[in-house]
Design a protein around this motif. Structure first.
Motif, PDB file in Angstrom:
ATOM      1  N   MET A  49       2.470   1.397 -10.190  1.00 41.01           N
ATOM      2  CA  MET A  49       1.844   1.943 -11.345  1.00 41.01           C
ATOM      3  C   MET A  49       1.641   3.388 -11.192  1.00 41.01           C
ATOM      4  O   MET A  49       0.978   3.709 -10.199  1.00 41.01           O
ATOM      5  N   ASN A  50       2.241   4.245 -11.846  1.00 40.76           N
ATOM      6  CA  ASN A  50       1.733   5.835 -11.707  1.00 40.76           C
ATOM      7  C   ASN A  50       0.820   5.825 -12.637  1.00 40.76           C
ATOM      8  O   ASN A  50       0.966   6.031 -14.124  1.00 40.76           O
ATOM      9  N   VAL A  51      -0.468   6.368 -12.360  1.00 41.20           N
ATOM     10  CA  VAL A  51      -1.488   6.601 -13.273  1.00 41.20           C
ATOM     11  C   VAL A  51      -1.536   7.762 -14.047  1.00 41.20           C
ATOM     12  O   VAL A  51      -1.841   7.657 -14.901  1.00 41.20           O
ATOM     13  N   THR A  52      -0.737   8.750 -13.645  1.00 40.79           N
ATOM     14  CA  THR A  52      -0.396  10.050 -14.485  1.00 40.79           C
ATOM     15  C   THR A  52       0.120   9.636 -15.703  1.00 40.79           C
ATOM     16  O   THR A  52       0.339  10.364 -16.875  1.00 40.79           O
ATOM     17  N   LEU A  69      -0.913   1.725  -6.707  1.00 40.42           N
ATOM     18  CA  LEU A  69      -1.498   2.872  -7.643  1.00 40.42           C
ATOM     19  C   LEU A  69      -1.061   4.383  -7.381  1.00 40.42           C
ATOM     20  O   LEU A  69      -1.584   4.774  -6.353  1.00 40.42           O
ATOM     21  N   ASP A  70      -0.046   4.912  -7.890  1.00 40.71           N
ATOM     22  CA  ASP A  70       0.398   6.126  -7.288  1.00 40.71           C
ATOM     23  C   ASP A  70      -0.374   7.185  -8.132  1.00 40.71           C
ATOM     24  O   ASP A  70      -0.809   7.025  -9.433  1.00 40.71           O
ATOM     25  N   LEU A  92      -6.752   9.563 -11.895  1.00 42.03           N
ATOM     26  CA  LEU A  92      -7.381   8.523 -12.867  1.00 42.03           C
ATOM     27  C   LEU A  92      -8.506   9.020 -13.502  1.00 42.03           C
ATOM     28  O   LEU A  92      -9.528   9.554 -12.652  1.00 42.03           O
ATOM     29  N   PRO A  93      -8.676   8.728 -14.999  1.00 42.59           N
ATOM     30  CA  PRO A  93      -9.601   9.280 -15.679  1.00 42.59           C
ATOM     31  C   PRO A  93     -11.052   8.826 -15.104  1.00 42.59           C
ATOM     32  O   PRO A  93     -11.284   7.892 -14.792  1.00 42.59           O
ATOM     33  N   VAL A 131      -4.469  -3.742  -2.758  1.00 44.87           N
ATOM     34  CA  VAL A 131      -4.390  -2.392  -3.627  1.00 44.87           C
ATOM     35  C   VAL A 131      -3.972  -1.371  -2.471  1.00 44.87           C
ATOM     36  O   VAL A 131      -4.781  -1.056  -1.524  1.00 44.87           O
ATOM     37  N   LEU A 132      -2.872  -0.608  -2.635  1.00 43.95           N
ATOM     38  CA  LEU A 132      -2.583   0.620  -2.104  1.00 43.95           C
ATOM     39  C   LEU A 132      -2.720   1.674  -3.153  1.00 43.95           C
ATOM     40  O   LEU A 132      -2.075   1.511  -4.314  1.00 43.95           O
TER      41      LEU A 132
END
Length: 244
Positions: free
Chosen positions: A7-10, A50-51, A56-57, A89-90
């Protein structure tokens, strides 16, 4: 053999971060027409990557911290307590998180929760000894697109000397341009790399569609050499594109 969810957070809309991570119940908010599992549930028993976690807000960070601390997630709108999660989680980031913590842009407690084991991935300019191996692997991946190619020792020296501000993505683009620029059957030499490193180098053939190539050929009355020059491409690459 276990799930791997990236998942790309941005790329997440700010208002949907919690739903994308933890899921939601039907009717939990406007537009929630169906129940959604979320990334944690999809990665159950496996790995969630989590890329760009540094983006992350702030308002979503304590929710991620709670999930990591308690190994428990709760879907948005779900009643009662959460469900225990078995997920590794990475997290990756290009930003120096320590600086973001100091600036108040990233929670200190979440930072320390994530940094239990840190792997520093050096920039390509810091690992010049790996450039040759990476370049050969990229050419192998590009073979269906540009054909089988090899790099001369001089070409490898040119690649190793470059600073690569764009890292591996830039290296891949340069190799693609060099493969199209060369007039050799399979080899890429230093002058091909020099041409590919120029910002005004011809675009790779992959950026010109076969339809556009055929239209260009018609404009030049079927003259293959003239059409290839107009496309700023080697004649062999242009001919190959016509057959795509």
């Amino acid at each position: 053999e276990r799930p791997f969810v990236a998942m790309n957070v941005t790329a997440l809309p700010r208002e949907l971060v919690e739903s994308e991570l933890f899921g939601h119940e039907r009717g939990a908010f406007t537009g929630a027409h169906t129940r959604r599992l979320g990334a944690f549930a999809e990665a159950e028993g496996g790995t969630l990557f989590l890329d760009e976690v540094g983006d992350l807000p702030l308002d979503a960070q304590p929710k991620l911290l709670r999930a990591l601390d308690g190994y428990e997630v709760r879907r948005v709108g779900a009643p009662g307590s959460g469900k225990r999660a078995d997920v590794r989680v990475l997290a990756a980031t290009h930003a120096p998180l320590e600086q973001r913590v100091t600036a108040g842009e990233f929670r200190r407690d979440l930072f320390h929760r994530l940094e239990c084991f840190v792997v520093h991935v050096p920039a390509l300019r810091e690992r010049r000894g790996d450039v040759a191996a990476i370049a050969r692997e990229l050419l192998h991946q590009l073979a269906p697109q540009v054909g089988p190619r090899t790099l001369s020792p001089a070409a490898l020296a040119r690649l190793a000397a470059h600073d690569w501000p764009g890292n591996v993505r830039e290296l891949r683009n340069v190799l693609c341009r060099a493969a199209d620029a060369t007039t050799r059957v399979t080899g890429i030499d230093a002058k091909d790399v020099d041409l590919a490193l120029r910002r005004d180098a011809p675009a790779p053939a992959s950026m010109l569609s076969p339809h556009a190539a055929r239209a260009l050929l018609r404009e030049h009355d079927g003259n293959l050499s003239a059409a290839a020059r107009a496309a700023a491409m080697p004649r062999t690459s242009f001919r190959k594109l016509l057959g795509a």
